[in-house]
Design an enzyme around this catalytic site. Structure first.
Site, mmCIF file in Angstrom:
data_model
loop_
_atom_site.group_PDB
_atom_site.id
_atom_site.type_symbol
_atom_site.label_atom_id
_atom_site.label_comp_id
_atom_site.label_asym_id
_atom_site.label_seq_id
_atom_site.Cartn_x
_atom_site.Cartn_y
_atom_site.Cartn_z
ATOM 1 N N SER A 85 12.228 -3.271 12.072
ATOM 2 C CA SER A 85 13.136 -4.207 12.752
ATOM 3 C C SER A 85 14.219 -3.385 13.431
ATOM 4 O O SER A 85 14.430 -2.221 13.085
ATOM 5 C CB SER A 85 13.775 -5.145 11.726
ATOM 6 O OG SER A 85 14.691 -6.030 12.350
ATOM 7 N N TYR A 132 17.984 -6.783 3.572
ATOM 8 C CA TYR A 132 16.921 -6.746 4.583
ATOM 9 C C TYR A 132 17.052 -5.486 5.452
ATOM 10 O O TYR A 132 16.077 -4.754 5.674
ATOM 11 C CB TYR A 132 17.009 -8.004 5.457
ATOM 12 C CG TYR A 132 16.020 -8.041 6.590
ATOM 13 C CD1 TYR A 132 14.682 -8.335 6.349
ATOM 14 C CD2 TYR A 132 16.418 -7.767 7.902
ATOM 15 C CE1 TYR A 132 13.769 -8.361 7.391
ATOM 16 C CE2 TYR A 132 15.509 -7.795 8.946
ATOM 17 C CZ TYR A 132 14.183 -8.100 8.681
ATOM 18 O OH TYR A 132 13.280 -8.116 9.707
HETATM 19 P P1 NAP Z 1 7.195 -15.199 9.052
HETATM 20 O O1 NAP Z 1 6.898 -16.018 10.250
HETATM 21 O O2 NAP Z 1 8.014 -15.782 7.961
HETATM 22 O O3 NAP Z 1 5.795 -14.675 8.440
HETATM 23 C C1 NAP Z 1 5.806 -13.821 7.317
HETATM 24 C C2 NAP Z 1 4.382 -13.518 6.906
HETATM 25 O O4 NAP Z 1 4.407 -12.630 5.775
HETATM 26 C C3 NAP Z 1 3.605 -14.738 6.474
HETATM 27 O O5 NAP Z 1 2.243 -14.560 6.770
HETATM 28 C C4 NAP Z 1 3.827 -14.763 4.960
HETATM 29 O O6 NAP Z 1 2.808 -15.516 4.337
HETATM 30 C C5 NAP Z 1 3.730 -13.259 4.674
HETATM 31 N N1 NAP Z 1 4.402 -12.860 3.436
HETATM 32 C C6 NAP Z 1 5.705 -13.004 3.100
HETATM 33 N N2 NAP Z 1 5.923 -12.508 1.868
HETATM 34 C C7 NAP Z 1 4.731 -12.035 1.422
HETATM 35 C C8 NAP Z 1 4.311 -11.420 0.221
HETATM 36 N N3 NAP Z 1 5.158 -11.176 -0.808
HETATM 37 N N4 NAP Z 1 3.011 -11.063 0.093
HETATM 38 C C9 NAP Z 1 2.124 -11.313 1.101
HETATM 39 N N5 NAP Z 1 2.475 -11.869 2.263
HETATM 40 C C10 NAP Z 1 3.766 -12.251 2.412
HETATM 41 O O7 NAP Z 1 7.945 -13.849 9.445
HETATM 42 P P2 NAP Z 1 7.941 -13.016 10.809
HETATM 43 O O8 NAP Z 1 9.142 -13.390 11.554
HETATM 44 O O9 NAP Z 1 6.626 -13.105 11.457
HETATM 45 O O10 NAP Z 1 8.158 -11.546 10.235
HETATM 46 C C11 NAP Z 1 7.058 -10.644 10.068
HETATM 47 C C12 NAP Z 1 7.599 -9.233 9.975
HETATM 48 O O11 NAP Z 1 8.335 -8.939 11.155
HETATM 49 C C13 NAP Z 1 8.558 -9.012 8.814
HETATM 50 O O12 NAP Z 1 8.361 -7.731 8.264
HETATM 51 C C14 NAP Z 1 9.921 -9.093 9.470
HETATM 52 O O13 NAP Z 1 10.887 -8.357 8.771
HETATM 53 C C15 NAP Z 1 9.622 -8.475 10.815
HETATM 54 N N6 NAP Z 1 10.566 -8.832 11.867
HETATM 55 C C16 NAP Z 1 10.648 -10.112 12.340
HETATM 56 C C17 NAP Z 1 11.523 -10.403 13.380
HETATM 57 C C18 NAP Z 1 11.604 -11.775 14.009
HETATM 58 O O14 NAP Z 1 12.399 -11.954 14.923
HETATM 59 N N7 NAP Z 1 10.803 -12.735 13.602
HETATM 60 C C19 NAP Z 1 12.354 -9.409 13.883
HETATM 61 C C20 NAP Z 1 12.277 -8.125 13.358
HETATM 62 C C21 NAP Z 1 11.359 -7.846 12.357
HETATM 63 P P3 NAP Z 1 3.061 -16.186 2.875
HETATM 64 O O15 NAP Z 1 4.457 -16.709 2.865
HETATM 65 O O16 NAP Z 1 2.010 -17.241 2.772
HETATM 66 O O17 NAP Z 1 2.845 -15.093 1.892
#
Ligand code: NAP
Length: 259
Positions: A143, A157
């Site tokens: 991130s 985080y």
């Molecule tokens: P999201 O929409 O909440 O999706 C998260 C995914 O991770 C889901 O598939 C969830 O499925 C899975 N997950 C969460 N905890 C888990 C666990 N303990 N074991 C296995 N699977 C797990 O989040 P996102 O925004 O796509 O974020 C994905 C990644 O991108 C993260 O690492 C986040 O830090 C990073 N990121 C996101 C953003 C943003 O703007 N969205 C920005 C910077 C970085 P389940 O809940 O069913 O397990």
């Protein structure tokens, strides 16, 4: 034009939703076989079905990325179903918002286990497959929050995301002997279910702070991951790529209002 990755086996943790779903779709569209790993079965199955219905190849496995036995099962299922593991996208993560004064020590441990320990576990479980194949690719989803920027409520985080980059640099050296690269994508604010939950006001002010004047699409991150997975990126390892529409660049409110 990048050399096609058709037929390669890809494990995408957190591939059922958000950025991981975008990564899974981009790789499936490029002809890869995608194993989606997440805890929740309904969304994992649904995403795998959507990809299959669109002509791609996908399956899913349920488990927790912070649990060693579950992570080993994720890799084993990928190998059993698709004959190996060529590319690991360690993407799953959580971003609960809690200020330090209110943060329970268990909150800290959970975020660090899900976001940082998980990267170590996934790489450890994947190494034997890369060794067998004589090559491999790892892409971490870090991130901008932590390595570059800060935001109240995200100290744990931010520490986990900066920690991923510390892990990355030494891992790149240890993985080199398996002809395997490891790199990280650093997303800015990407439109996902998780981000929508932060509210309309958050999304509006965040968009205003981005020079390209839009939040990112999940495919923006998928395409960056696809590049790191390509043959053409084979001499890049231990590196990071910020994908944020220029968000980290303005040095003041005046700078962004000039655009
Ligand atoms: P999201 O929409 O909440 O999706 C998260 C995914 O991770 C889901 O598939 C969830 O499925 C899975 N997950 C969460 N905890 C888990 C666990 N303990 N074991 C296995 N699977 C797990 O989040 P996102 O925004 O796509 O974020 C994905 C990644 O991108 C993260 O690492 C986040 O830090 C990073 N990121 C996101 C953003 C943003 O703007 N969205 C920005 C910077 C970085 P389940 O809940 O069913 O397990």
């Amino acid at each position: 034009m990048l050399t096609p990755i058709a037929g390669k086996a890809v494990l995408v943790t957190g591939g059922s939703k958000g950025i991981g779903k975008g990564i899974a779709r981009v790789f499936a569209n490029a002809g890869a076989k995608v194993m989606i790993a997440a805890r929740g079965e309904d969304s994992a199955r649904q995403t795998a079905e959507e990809i299959t219905a669109a002509g791609g190849t996908a399956a899913y496995v349920c488990g927790d990325v912070s649990d060693w036995a579950d992570v080993q099962t994720m890799v084993e299922d990928c190998v059993r179903k698709f004959g190996g593991l060529d590319i690991l996208c360690a993407n799953a993560g959580i971003f609960p918002q809690t200020k330090i004064i209110e943060m329970d020590p268990d909150d800290w441990d959970k975020v660090l286990a899900t976001n940082l320990k998980s990267a170590f576990l996934a790489v450890k479980a994947a190494i034997p497959q890369f060794e067998k194949a004589g090559r491999g690719r790892v892409i971490l989803t870090s991130s901008i929050t932590g390595p570059v920027t800060g935001f109240p409520g995200w100290s744990h985080y931010g520490a986990s995301k900066a920690g991923q980059l510390g892990f990355l640099r030494t891992a790149s050296m240890e993985l080199a002997r398996y002809n395997t690269t490891i790199n990280a994508v650093m997303p800015g604010n990407i439109m996902t279910e998780g981000l929508t939950g932060l509210g309309e006001e958050y999304l509006e002010t965040m968009t205003a702070s981005i020079p390209l004047k839009r939040l990112g699409k999940v495919e923006d991150i998928g395409n960056a991951a696809l590049f790191f997975a390509s043959d053409e990126a084979g001499y890049i390892t231990g590196q990071t790529l910020v994908v944020d529409g220029g968000q980290i660049l303005p040095e003041s409110l005046e700078a962004i209002s000039e655009i």
